[in-house]
Design a protein around this motif. Sequence first.
Motif, mmCIF file in Angstrom:
data_model
loop_
_atom_site.group_PDB
_atom_site.id
_atom_site.type_symbol
_atom_site.label_atom_id
_atom_site.label_comp_id
_atom_site.label_asym_id
_atom_site.label_seq_id
_atom_site.Cartn_x
_atom_site.Cartn_y
_atom_site.Cartn_z
ATOM 1 N N ALA A 187 -5.664 -13.328 -3.745
ATOM 2 C CA ALA A 187 -7.095 -13.079 -3.669
ATOM 3 C C ALA A 187 -7.243 -11.665 -2.951
ATOM 4 O O ALA A 187 -8.044 -11.102 -3.232
ATOM 5 C CB ALA A 187 -7.785 -14.362 -2.832
ATOM 6 N N ALA A 188 -6.578 -11.636 -1.681
ATOM 7 C CA ALA A 188 -6.533 -10.631 -0.677
ATOM 8 C C ALA A 188 -6.071 -9.279 -1.674
ATOM 9 O O ALA A 188 -6.788 -8.186 -1.634
ATOM 10 C CB ALA A 188 -5.875 -10.762 0.331
ATOM 11 N N MET A 189 -4.794 -9.557 -2.303
ATOM 12 C CA MET A 189 -4.297 -8.238 -2.848
ATOM 13 C C MET A 189 -5.082 -7.887 -4.124
ATOM 14 O O MET A 189 -5.346 -6.698 -4.437
ATOM 15 C CB MET A 189 -2.915 -8.911 -3.670
ATOM 16 N N LYS A 190 -5.831 -8.796 -5.098
ATOM 17 C CA LYS A 190 -6.764 -8.564 -5.908
ATOM 18 C C LYS A 190 -7.895 -7.563 -5.595
ATOM 19 O O LYS A 190 -8.280 -6.659 -6.214
ATOM 20 C CB LYS A 190 -7.092 -9.769 -6.954
ATOM 21 N N ASP A 191 -8.406 -8.215 -4.226
ATOM 22 C CA ASP A 191 -9.650 -7.311 -3.843
ATOM 23 C C ASP A 191 -9.147 -5.943 -3.174
ATOM 24 O O ASP A 191 -10.073 -4.989 -3.249
ATOM 25 C CB ASP A 191 -10.327 -8.104 -2.899
ATOM 26 N N ASP A 192 -7.932 -5.951 -2.656
ATOM 27 C CA ASP A 192 -7.437 -4.696 -2.010
ATOM 28 C C ASP A 192 -7.019 -3.545 -2.819
ATOM 29 O O ASP A 192 -7.043 -2.483 -2.581
ATOM 30 C CB ASP A 192 -6.406 -4.992 -0.802
ATOM 31 N N LEU A 193 -6.317 -4.080 -3.877
ATOM 32 C CA LEU A 193 -5.572 -2.914 -4.604
ATOM 33 C C LEU A 193 -6.670 -2.376 -5.902
ATOM 34 O O LEU A 193 -7.294 -3.174 -6.455
ATOM 35 C CB LEU A 193 -4.167 -3.520 -5.178
ATOM 36 N N ARG B 47 0.672 -1.171 0.035
ATOM 37 C CA ARG B 47 0.065 0.095 -0.009
ATOM 38 C C ARG B 47 1.041 1.215 0.043
ATOM 39 O O ARG B 47 0.389 2.192 -0.438
ATOM 40 C CB ARG B 47 -1.041 0.047 1.478
ATOM 41 N N GLY B 48 2.048 1.133 0.699
ATOM 42 C CA GLY B 48 3.053 2.457 0.597
ATOM 43 C C GLY B 48 3.433 2.710 -0.907
ATOM 44 O O GLY B 48 3.915 3.984 -1.089
ATOM 45 N N PHE B 49 3.174 1.787 -1.747
ATOM 46 C CA PHE B 49 3.485 2.212 -3.239
ATOM 47 C C PHE B 49 2.351 2.870 -3.794
ATOM 48 O O PHE B 49 2.200 2.676 -5.307
ATOM 49 C CB PHE B 49 4.024 1.006 -4.079
ATOM 50 N N ASP B 50 1.320 3.050 -3.361
ATOM 51 C CA ASP B 50 0.002 3.615 -3.966
ATOM 52 C C ASP B 50 0.607 4.830 -4.981
ATOM 53 O O ASP B 50 0.975 5.835 -4.846
ATOM 54 C CB ASP B 50 -0.987 4.204 -3.212
ATOM 55 N N GLY B 51 0.056 4.707 -6.084
ATOM 56 C CA GLY B 51 0.271 5.617 -7.180
ATOM 57 C C GLY B 51 1.586 5.521 -7.855
ATOM 58 O O GLY B 51 1.985 6.363 -8.856
ATOM 59 N N GLN B 52 2.391 4.608 -7.387
ATOM 60 C CA GLN B 52 3.639 4.407 -7.901
ATOM 61 C C GLN B 52 3.732 3.094 -8.883
ATOM 62 O O GLN B 52 4.749 3.019 -9.656
ATOM 63 C CB GLN B 52 4.833 4.264 -6.918
ATOM 64 N N LEU B 53 2.703 2.206 -8.821
ATOM 65 C CA LEU B 53 2.696 0.997 -9.531
ATOM 66 C C LEU B 53 1.820 0.997 -10.853
ATOM 67 O O LEU B 53 0.726 1.643 -10.599
ATOM 68 C CB LEU B 53 2.365 -0.147 -8.594
ATOM 69 N N ASP B 54 2.135 0.508 -11.683
ATOM 70 C CA ASP B 54 1.098 0.296 -12.851
ATOM 71 C C ASP B 54 0.684 -1.210 -12.709
ATOM 72 O O ASP B 54 -0.698 -1.659 -13.253
ATOM 73 C CB ASP B 54 2.079 0.179 -14.284
#
Length: 554
Positions: free
Chosen positions: A247-253, A222-229
């Motif tokens: 599964a958690a990552m796909k729902d959370d990001l 989450r600390g890379f919000d806005g920096q990843l494609d």
Amino acid sequence: MIGYLCKYAPVEVLSALGATMHQICPNVKSFPHADTLMHANQCSFVKAVVEDFMENDYEGLILTSCCDSTRRLYDALSSNFPDKFIYLLDLPRKVNDFSESLYLDEILAMIEAYGKFTDTSFSISEMEEALHRILSIQETSDCHPAHPTATIGLMGARPHPQIREMIAQQNIRIAFDLTCTGLIRQFPCKGQDVLKSYVHQLLNQMPCMRMINASNRQNYVRGFDGQLDGIVYHTIQFCDLYSYEYAAMKDDLAIPVLSMETDATTLSYGQVRTRMEAFFESISHKPSIQIMSKGTDTMYVLGIDSGSTSTNAVILDEKKQIVASYVTRTGAKATDSALRAVKEVLSLAHLKKEDLSRIISTGYGRVSLPFADDTITEITCHGKGAFFLNPSVRTILDIGGQDSKAIRLNDNGDVIDFVMNDKCAAGTGRFLEMMARSLEIDLASLGRLSLASKENLTISSMCSVFAESEVISLIAQNKETADIARGVVRSIASKSISLIKRINPAPGYMMTGGVAQNEGVVLELKEQLGEEIYLPPSPEIVGALGAAILGLEQ
């Protein structure tokens, strides 16, 4: 040379003791040795490690108790290779002062065992001095191309080096690597007690999914919000810990996440390459290419789809009008079929190769066509071609000769999600060919014959070979051919619906690929979806059409 698998393995300690350490990244196609030493249902990764260990000259192997499969690996190798240094460290799941002292004791016991194995006496002070020197000269390495086309995070379990090579080839920057083997090992020395400091930092790396504090991983991302494609997430089959995190990552990001599951062999890397390249095509920011027409005042672009069953070519002019198209059977060599398709489509268009401004290849054979100016995955091309033919399309089902794909588009026609079947013929054109052969009927008539069915028969197996056995059994029961054909098309439709449901489908369905010409399959899909399905006039050329459109856009 001593092999190791886990990032918590005390690699630097053994190096300080004079051992040459090597991280094992198996590069195998099958498991002939492992199937002899271990149960057939064991984890494919540990079986791949057995193959690598037996095919190379290892002095030993350092393992950690990260899972039951690794423990079984230790049992198999230690009992079969008593002359090797096979050592299992009991790795704690929690990280605190007590667990650090326990793991320090484990490492000290390993040092003693290695001394007995090499018939050498080790001085702890001398070993710590050597460890201090090794830690002091560690270098940091990362993937930072000068002008990256995209930035991703790499996560999951044990990605093969080929995956990292594919990322580098696409000029993609890796912002972080949270795979269970991929973190940068850089442990600065702190204080006088070098070994104790080392163990503290070893256990306090970004945790793997086995550790209690693994939730910190999501906070880190989450600390890379806005920096990843996007995020590339790789797992080994049946490694459930990482499946839960994906599964958690796909729902959370709110960014695209590509999930890939492999069996630790190289046989799946054709599909892996297609999935990764399609994902990168959807997130990359590539500059436009300025190209002038080579031979005429009108610009012509050729798209060629080199598939497993057919090779399809389309020529577009600068107004995106189809000048000519051609479909031929893919023979024993993809390059020969592609050259034949190019020759014929040029003849139909009354053009020469010099008249073409650009040639774009797609399909499984795309990398084998040296005359192409660029290669683009069939996933991107089918999305582009389908949206061009019908801008209301949001969900595409492409069933080809050897794979099936479900593709989700946004309102602009961009690919936002996709899934592919595994390396299995179930639910593909090959599946239909096998069933038609068993029924001794022409493939083209199988779908039409299924419409005359009067009895509902079920083909239950998910495996093409076993499904063929079911068909043979039904033939032996003297069932009507039309009823068996209906069971076959119902089976392929059910597998396709399962694929579609994995991409959060939206109304506006299109079917592409050769199987779209099977009226029985199309009817079953409509009934099971409860939706209309748009069929393009020539569904087999949609990929080549999309490639040509992308060539014009370039």
